[in-house]
Each structure stands twice: as C-alpha cells, then as structure tokens.
Design a protein around this motif. Structure first.
Motif, PDB file in Angstrom:
ATOM      1  N   ALA A 158       0.826  -1.205   0.000  1.00  0.00           N
ATOM      2  CA  ALA A 158       0.000   0.000   0.000  1.00  0.00           C
ATOM      3  C   ALA A 158       0.861   1.255   0.000  1.00  0.00           C
ATOM      4  O   ALA A 158       0.588   2.224  -0.711  1.00  0.00           O
ATOM      5  N   ARG A 159       1.901   1.247   0.817  1.00  0.00           N
ATOM      6  CA  ARG A 159       2.783   2.419   0.890  1.00  0.00           C
ATOM      7  C   ARG A 159       3.468   2.669  -0.441  1.00  0.00           C
ATOM      8  O   ARG A 159       3.532   3.801  -0.925  1.00  0.00           O
ATOM      9  N   ILE A 160       3.995   1.634  -1.053  1.00  0.00           N
ATOM     10  CA  ILE A 160       4.714   1.802  -2.312  1.00  0.00           C
ATOM     11  C   ILE A 160       3.762   2.213  -3.439  1.00  0.00           C
ATOM     12  O   ILE A 160       4.130   2.994  -4.321  1.00  0.00           O
ATOM     13  N   SER A 161       2.528   1.719  -3.401  1.00  0.00           N
ATOM     14  CA  SER A 161       1.573   2.061  -4.462  1.00  0.00           C
ATOM     15  C   SER A 161       1.261   3.553  -4.484  1.00  0.00           C
ATOM     16  O   SER A 161       0.952   4.116  -5.536  1.00  0.00           O
ATOM     17  N   ARG A 162       1.361   4.215  -3.335  1.00  0.00           N
ATOM     18  CA  ARG A 162       1.079   5.651  -3.274  1.00  0.00           C
ATOM     19  C   ARG A 162       2.118   6.471  -4.028  1.00  0.00           C
ATOM     20  O   ARG A 162       1.870   7.632  -4.379  1.00  0.00           O
ATOM     21  N   GLN A 163       3.271   5.897  -4.292  1.00  0.00           N
ATOM     22  CA  GLN A 163       4.359   6.660  -4.886  1.00  0.00           C
ATOM     23  C   GLN A 163       4.175   6.937  -6.375  1.00  0.00           C
ATOM     24  O   GLN A 163       5.016   7.594  -6.992  1.00  0.00           O
ATOM     25  N   GLU A 164       3.050   6.466  -6.927  1.00  0.00           N
ATOM     26  CA  GLU A 164       2.729   6.832  -8.302  1.00  0.00           C
ATOM     27  C   GLU A 164       2.502   8.333  -8.422  1.00  0.00           C
ATOM     28  O   GLU A 164       2.495   8.885  -9.532  1.00  0.00           O
ATOM     29  N   ILE A 165       2.333   9.012  -7.292  1.00  0.00           N
ATOM     30  CA  ILE A 165       2.133  10.453  -7.299  1.00  0.00           C
ATOM     31  C   ILE A 165       3.311  11.181  -7.938  1.00  0.00           C
ATOM     32  O   ILE A 165       3.159  12.282  -8.468  1.00  0.00           O
ATOM     33  N   PHE A 166       4.497  10.570  -7.937  1.00  0.00           N
ATOM     34  CA  PHE A 166       5.674  11.216  -8.516  1.00  0.00           C
ATOM     35  C   PHE A 166       5.650  11.240 -10.042  1.00  0.00           C
ATOM     36  O   PHE A 166       6.299  12.083 -10.654  1.00  0.00           O
ATOM     37  N   THR A 167       4.925  10.321 -10.651  1.00  0.00           N
ATOM     38  CA  THR A 167       4.973  10.185 -12.111  1.00  0.00           C
ATOM     39  C   THR A 167       3.665  10.517 -12.813  1.00  0.00           C
ATOM     40  O   THR A 167       3.636  10.612 -14.032  1.00  0.00           O
TER      41      THR A 167
END
Length: 288
Positions: A158-167
């Motif tokens: 879940a935490r890693i999936s949020r990092q799509e915000i960068f792209t």
C-alpha cells in the motif's frame, strides 16, 4: 494454463480476513464474490469448471466467491471473458484494487490523488512517499505488537503504491522537510539506509519535488508539535493530516488548517534550502 499453478491459484495471495478498520473493504470483496457466483451459476458452470476455464484452481474460485480471498485483476479479466459478462466483472478491478490496502492508507492515498500540492514534515522516519520498499518493510517489521507476514506485505504494498504520485500527470507539487536524524538512523541496516539516501537524491532532483533537511543544531524550530501534512486539493480546498502512536486525524476546519499551513511554512523557512539539502544528503551518503 495448469489450474494447479501456484501463482495462478493464488498461493501467494492472503486469505481475506477483514479487521475493524477494513469492514468496508470486506463488504466490497464479498460483493465481488457474489457477482462472480451469480454469473457462474447463470452460465451453468461449477466452480471446478470455471477454475479450469480461467486457469485457476477450484479452491481459489471457492474462496473468491465466498469473499475470503481478494481476486487478482487477471482473475476478473478471465472470468469476465469466460462468463460473457461484457466487461461487468472486469469493471470491478478498481474497487478490488482499493480493497487490497488498509482503510486508513486508502483514505490518505485518495487525498493525495486529489491534491495539486502536498507538503509534509517528518521527524522520526522518512515520509512514506519517500521510502524505498526495503526501508518501508523494515519499519513495518519493527512494529509492536508485531504484524503478521500477510499484514506486513499489505502495508508495504500500500505504501509503495502511493508513490505513483511522482509520475502521474498533471503533476502534484511536492515538498518534504525531514529532520537530520531521519537521514542517519540506519533503520533496516546500513545497506538499506544507503539505498534510501540514493533514492532521496533521485527523487529530490525531480522538477516538481523539493526535499529540505532540518539540521539538528537549529535553535528555533516550529515543528516541535510533531509531524504534519498539508494538502491543497483540486477543488480549491485545503486539508491537514497528522498521525500519532495509535491515531490519525484529518483537519478540514479553516482555522485548524490555517494553523498547520502557518507552521509548515515556518518549518520550511527554518530548514536548509532544497539545494543545500541535496548537498547535505550527498555528504551523509558519503559517510554511510
């Protein structure tokens, strides 16, 4: 495909056991299972026959229909095709994707998706959006009481999936202020920390991202109340978000949000500049 394939049969997928914070997700998973069962019985197929047709085991089909296992996207795609659902089963993939993660993380992720600007101050570990997978796993592995292996992997994913915000586009303007200690505390070990610092440098060089370091020797510091996050949303609204030992809290009242915005602005002014901060991180990396 052989229906006994360990991946296709979902051997690496956890059974669904909704907790108190995930009762809404449990309802979603159960509803998806009922729909698949209705389409299957309408097509005159047994669970074993459907499993064979889509490349999954009978037990996997049973658990999905019973709401005990979260179906993979490919499971829904294949079931949709075999059962002639015309996209109605496949359309549930987005709901199921959301259900895979704990509720409080889904709620925060949804706010992040709606934001045009995000600012965050962290004082004890690196912000979740900045973490590598190994660093995040180390953090969750330290939790007490301990998380089960199943829950640990759910939280990390879940935490890693949020990092799509960068792209994603349009881009969200992102700023982070991190305490110096978060750059030197070797959570997970020295190699995990080294990779984490390298990751910070990569992210910090993105044009829409600014990372700042708050040196420990600062005599004035507006962040003594703890970590905070401020999000400006596409609809023009602004919300604040804080988390503690056992609780998280969302602020939307204008006066409260204004207080958090003021604090974050002062914190940024007291920290090193983004350029100075990247140089500081490079120095720490060289000493790690």
């Amino acid at each position: 495909m052989d229906g006994t394939d360990p991946v296709a049969d979902g051997a690496d997928e956890p059974d669904w056991e909704p907790g108190l914070e995930d009762d809404d997700s449990g309802s979603v998973v159960a509803a998806v299972g009922r729909q698949i069962k209705l389409w299957r019985t309408g097509a005159g197929l047994s669970q074993a026959e459907l499993g064979e047709a889509i490349g999954y085991g009978e037990n996997q089909v049973y658990k999905v229909e019973a709401g005990k296992r979260i179906p993979r996207p490919e499971f829904l795609d294949r079931a949709d095709e075999v059962l002639g659902a015309g996209g109605k089963i496949a359309a549930m993939k987005e709901d199921v994707k959301e259900a895979r993660y704990p509720k409080k993380i889904r709620d925060l992720a949804n706010l992040e998706k709606r934001s045009v600007e995000l600012g965050a101050y962290g004082n004890h570990n690196l912000h979740g959006l900045l973490q590598t997978k190994e660093y995040a796993r180390a953090l969750y592995d330290m939790r007490r009481p301990t998380l089960s292996p199943r829950d640990l992997e759910r939280y990390v994913a879940a935490r890693i999936s949020r990092q799509e915000i960068f792209t994603r586009e349009p881009v969200t303007a992102l700023s982070f202020v991190q305490e110096e200690v978060t750059l030197t505390r070797p959570l997970g070990g020295r190699m995990v920390l080294r990779r984490q610092l390298e990751h910070l440098l990569e992210i910090g060089r993105l044009r829409h991202v600014e990372i700042q370091v708050m040196p420990t020797d600062r005599e004035d510091h507006a962040g003594m109340g703890g970590e905070l996050q401020v999000l400006k949303l596409r609809d023009g609204g602004t919300v604040g978000y804080v988390s503690g030992q056992l609780t998280t809290r969302l602020f939307s009242a204008p006066k409260e949000v204004q207080t958090l915005e003021l604090r974050y602005g002062i914190i940024r002014s007291q920290a090193l500049s983004p350029r100075e901060s990247l140089a500081f991180i490079e120095k720490v990396l060289g000493e790690t």
